[in-house]
Design a protein around this motif. Structure first.
Motif, short mmCIF file in Angstrom:
data_model
loop_
_atom_site.label_atom_id
_atom_site.label_comp_id
_atom_site.label_asym_id
_atom_site.label_seq_id
_atom_site.Cartn_x
_atom_site.Cartn_y
_atom_site.Cartn_z
N THR A 1 0.84 -1.20 0.00
CA THR A 1 0.00 0.00 0.00
C THR A 1 0.87 1.25 0.00
O THR A 1 1.78 1.37 0.81
N GLY A 2 0.59 2.14 -0.94
CA GLY A 2 1.34 3.40 -1.00
C GLY A 2 2.67 3.30 -1.74
O GLY A 2 3.34 4.30 -1.96
N GLU A 3 3.04 2.10 -2.15
CA GLU A 3 4.34 1.94 -2.81
C GLU A 3 4.22 2.15 -4.32
O GLU A 3 3.20 1.84 -4.93
N LEU A 4 5.26 2.70 -4.90
CA LEU A 4 5.34 2.85 -6.35
C LEU A 4 6.64 2.18 -6.76
O LEU A 4 7.68 2.42 -6.17
N LEU B 1 -16.87 13.95 -4.34
CA LEU B 1 -15.95 13.67 -3.24
C LEU B 1 -15.81 12.17 -2.99
O LEU B 1 -14.71 11.67 -2.74
N ALA B 2 -16.93 11.44 -3.07
CA ALA B 2 -16.89 10.00 -2.79
C ALA B 2 -15.87 9.29 -3.69
O ALA B 2 -15.14 8.41 -3.25
N GLU B 3 -15.84 9.70 -4.97
CA GLU B 3 -14.89 9.08 -5.90
C GLU B 3 -13.44 9.40 -5.51
O GLU B 3 -12.56 8.55 -5.60
N VAL B 4 -13.23 10.65 -5.12
CA VAL B 4 -11.88 11.06 -4.75
C VAL B 4 -11.42 10.32 -3.50
O VAL B 4 -10.28 9.84 -3.43
N ILE B 5 -12.33 10.18 -2.54
CA ILE B 5 -11.97 9.47 -1.30
C ILE B 5 -11.68 8.00 -1.61
O ILE B 5 -10.73 7.42 -1.11
N ALA B 6 -12.51 7.41 -2.47
CA ALA B 6 -12.28 6.01 -2.85
C ALA B 6 -10.90 5.86 -3.48
O ALA B 6 -10.18 4.89 -3.25
N GLU B 7 -10.55 6.85 -4.29
CA GLU B 7 -9.25 6.83 -4.96
C GLU B 7 -8.12 6.94 -3.93
O GLU B 7 -7.15 6.18 -3.97
N LEU B 8 -8.25 7.89 -3.00
CA LEU B 8 -7.22 8.07 -1.98
C LEU B 8 -7.08 6.82 -1.10
O LEU B 8 -5.99 6.50 -0.64
N SER B 9 -8.19 6.12 -0.88
CA SER B 9 -8.14 4.97 0.02
C SER B 9 -7.26 3.85 -0.54
O SER B 9 -6.81 2.99 0.20
N ARG B 10 -7.03 3.89 -1.84
CA ARG B 10 -6.14 2.87 -2.42
C ARG B 10 -4.71 3.04 -1.90
O ARG B 10 -3.91 2.11 -1.96
N TYR B 11 -4.42 4.26 -1.45
CA TYR B 11 -3.04 4.56 -1.06
C TYR B 11 -2.83 4.53 0.44
O TYR B 11 -1.80 4.93 0.93
N ARG B 12 -3.85 4.12 1.18
CA ARG B 12 -3.62 4.05 2.63
C ARG B 12 -4.24 2.80 3.23
O ARG B 12 -5.22 2.26 2.73
N LYS B 13 -3.65 2.36 4.32
CA LYS B 13 -4.11 1.14 4.97
C LYS B 13 -5.34 1.43 5.82
O LYS B 13 -5.56 2.54 6.24
N GLY B 14 -6.12 0.40 6.07
CA GLY B 14 -7.29 0.54 6.92
C GLY B 14 -8.47 1.07 6.15
O GLY B 14 -8.51 1.02 4.93
N TRP B 15 -9.46 1.59 6.88
CA TRP B 15 -10.69 2.05 6.25
C TRP B 15 -10.69 3.56 6.11
O TRP B 15 -10.46 4.28 7.07
N LEU B 16 -10.98 4.01 4.93
CA LEU B 16 -11.19 5.43 4.69
C LEU B 16 -12.55 5.54 4.04
O LEU B 16 -12.78 5.00 2.95
N ARG B 17 -13.46 6.22 4.71
CA ARG B 17 -14.83 6.22 4.24
C ARG B 17 -15.34 7.63 4.07
O ARG B 17 -14.93 8.55 4.76
#
Lengths: 316, 165
Positions: free
Chosen positions: A114-117, A252-268
């Motif tokens: 997660t978060g790695e490139l 916003l929901a789409e942007v948050i869903a996108e950001l959640s790919r880059y962080r661990k745990g739940w982002l809602r």
């Protein structure tokens, strides 16, 4: 005598007790009911022992560790299983290739956390970039260059080799490169391709539909259907390769869903603010900063219940 | 007349099985280990039931081996997630080797236990069991009704208790 197979009724009752126990402390009369329940038979006792054992196991695991490990990428576990089953039905042609090719043609998987490139130079000189939470198998032989995308998103800059076409396979189909730069992203219901240079050809897995996508276009496809090509801004489609997220008037929901790919745990994202629109460029290196920028731009606040559980909600 | 000994099945099908496994896991050593484990399962089956002999050895071996492969990938993704989590939690490196091993084993057992649960049920169950959230909090977090939370919790418990039996 203890039952050899799990007694469904007793287990269901034990589960009911566990649900109750987690809800609130038992009253004195409930406690004595539970005691009576356990005393009914050896099977009842055994079920309750298993119940306690289960709760103890969970108590032994530090919360943060348990959450990040046990709630890890459901997608990946599913895709892996799908990928395994997909191998069982490889079309005859490629099956023969697999069988006859020398063992050394298989190389190890490439994966990112997660978060790695990650940038990888392939054996033929082609360049592969893996976005966050991605996994590929690379399989080259004298006849073809195949990259199997198991999870996540990749960009490929191919080196042309007329004798060995390059393709990317996902569970939804195969993308044949015609000497190009393109990105492929795997979601649960479809794969998405955006072309930055030259062209590719999409072949669906189940229906043999074919469509050509050229530079500046993108398309999504499932195993049966290819959506019509749409315009794709190359800087937006490849922003992730520069660890950026470019957003242009998106909910916003789409942007948050996108950001959640880059962080661990739940982002809602709270449904109440899901439809707020947003534009901007966000750095993916630290999603906390991205979230705080969003909170400055929109009437929302970011609630951190723990590092692994974050909600973007109404500012009131 | 005793059933065809495992040796015969081994001799006839081992190299095929090894190749089959190699295509799945892409590592020669791993494929060899998994092939070994598959035959151990066959031996165990024969041990339990003296006359047990698969009518179609390859189909049998493939079914057993496929289960082992899925298990292997699950464990591997667990290993990755575990190491990643460890790296982010310096407090865990302060623990003794034994404590860490115990935690590690427990996490593995729980992971295997929860493996087949649907996504939402699993998420709800973990929020309750690990984060210690109330059903009301979980309902808000997941955007579902209180009744759904309780039903999913019940389902997860039934699933776990059945496997623990």
């Amino acid at each position: 005598m203890q039952a050899a197979t799990p007694p469904a009724k007793i287990i269901a009752e034990a589960a009911d007790w566990l649900v109750k126990l987690k809800d609130k402390p038992l009253t004195a009369s409930e406690k004595s009911q539970l005691k009576q329940w356990c005393a009914q038979s050896a099977d009842h006792q055994r079920a309750w022992q298993a119940a306690q054992q289960l709760n103890q196991s969970f108590e032994q695991v530090p919360e943060k560790l348990g959450l990040s490990v046990l709630s890890r990428k459901q997608a990946q576990r599913r895709n892996l299983i799908k990928a395994i089953s997909a191998l069982l039905v490889i079309p005859t042609g490629s099956w023969l290739v697999y069988q006859h090719s020398p063992i050394s043609s298989w190389t190890a998987d490439y994966q990112t956390a997660t978060g790695e490139l990650r940038e990888v130079m392939l054996a033929d000189g082609s360049q592969l970039i893996l976005n966050t939470r991605s996994a590929v198998n690379v399989w080259f032989d004298e006849n073809q260059r195949l990259i199997e995308l198991l999870e996540g998103e990749i960009q490929i800059t191919t080196v042309s080799d007329l004798a060995r076409p390059l393709s990317v396979r996902t569970e939804h189909g195969q993308i044949w490169a015609l000497g190009t730069i393109f990105t492929v992203r795997l979601d649960s219901d479809y794969s998405q391709v955006a072309v930055q240079q030259d062209a590719v050809e999409i072949h669906t897995a189940a229906t043999d539909k074919v469509q050509r996508i050229t530079a500046g276009q993108q398309s999504r496809f499932s195993e049966v259907e290819i959506e019509p090509a749409r315009i794709s801004q190359p800087t937006t489609a490849t922003a992730w390769t520069r660890q950026q997220l470019i957003v242009d008037n998106q909910p916003l929901a789409e942007v948050i869903a996108e950001l959640s790919r880059y962080r661990k745990g739940w982002l809602r994202c709270d449904p109440a603010v899901a439809q707020l629109r947003l534009s901007g460029v966000f750095q993916l290196t630290d999603t906390n900063i991205a979230l705080s920028n969003i909170a400055h731009t929109l009437p929302v606040k970011v609630v951190y219940r723990s590092a692994y559980w974050v909600t973007v909600t109404n500012n009131k | 007349m005793s059933p065809p000994p495992v040796e015969t099945i081994y001799k006839d099908h081992h190299s095929w099985l090894h190749g089959w496994l190699y295509q799945k896991v892409g590592c020669d050593q791993r494929a060899a280990d998994l092939a070994q484990d598959t035959f151990v399962r066959l031996l165990q089956a024969q041990h339990k039931q003296t006359n047990f002999t698969p009518e179609q050895p390859r189909a049998y071996l493939r079914t057993v081996a496929n289960g082992l492969v899925i298990d292997y990938f699950r464990r591997r993704s667990l290993e990755n997630a575990y190491q990643e989590a460890l790296a982010n939690m310096p407090e865990l490196t302060m623990m003794s080797e034994e404590e860490r091993l115990l935690i590690r084993q427990t996490v593995e057992q729980l992971d295997a236990l929860l493996d087949r649960l649907p996504k939402r049920v699993r998420a709800i169950f973990l929020l309750s069991q690990l984060e210690g959230l109330t059903y009301q909090q979980i309902a808000e977090h997941e955007g579902v009704s209180l009744r759904t939370v309780k039903r999913d919790m019940q389902r997860a418990y039934v699933h776990c208790l059945t496997l623990l039996w």
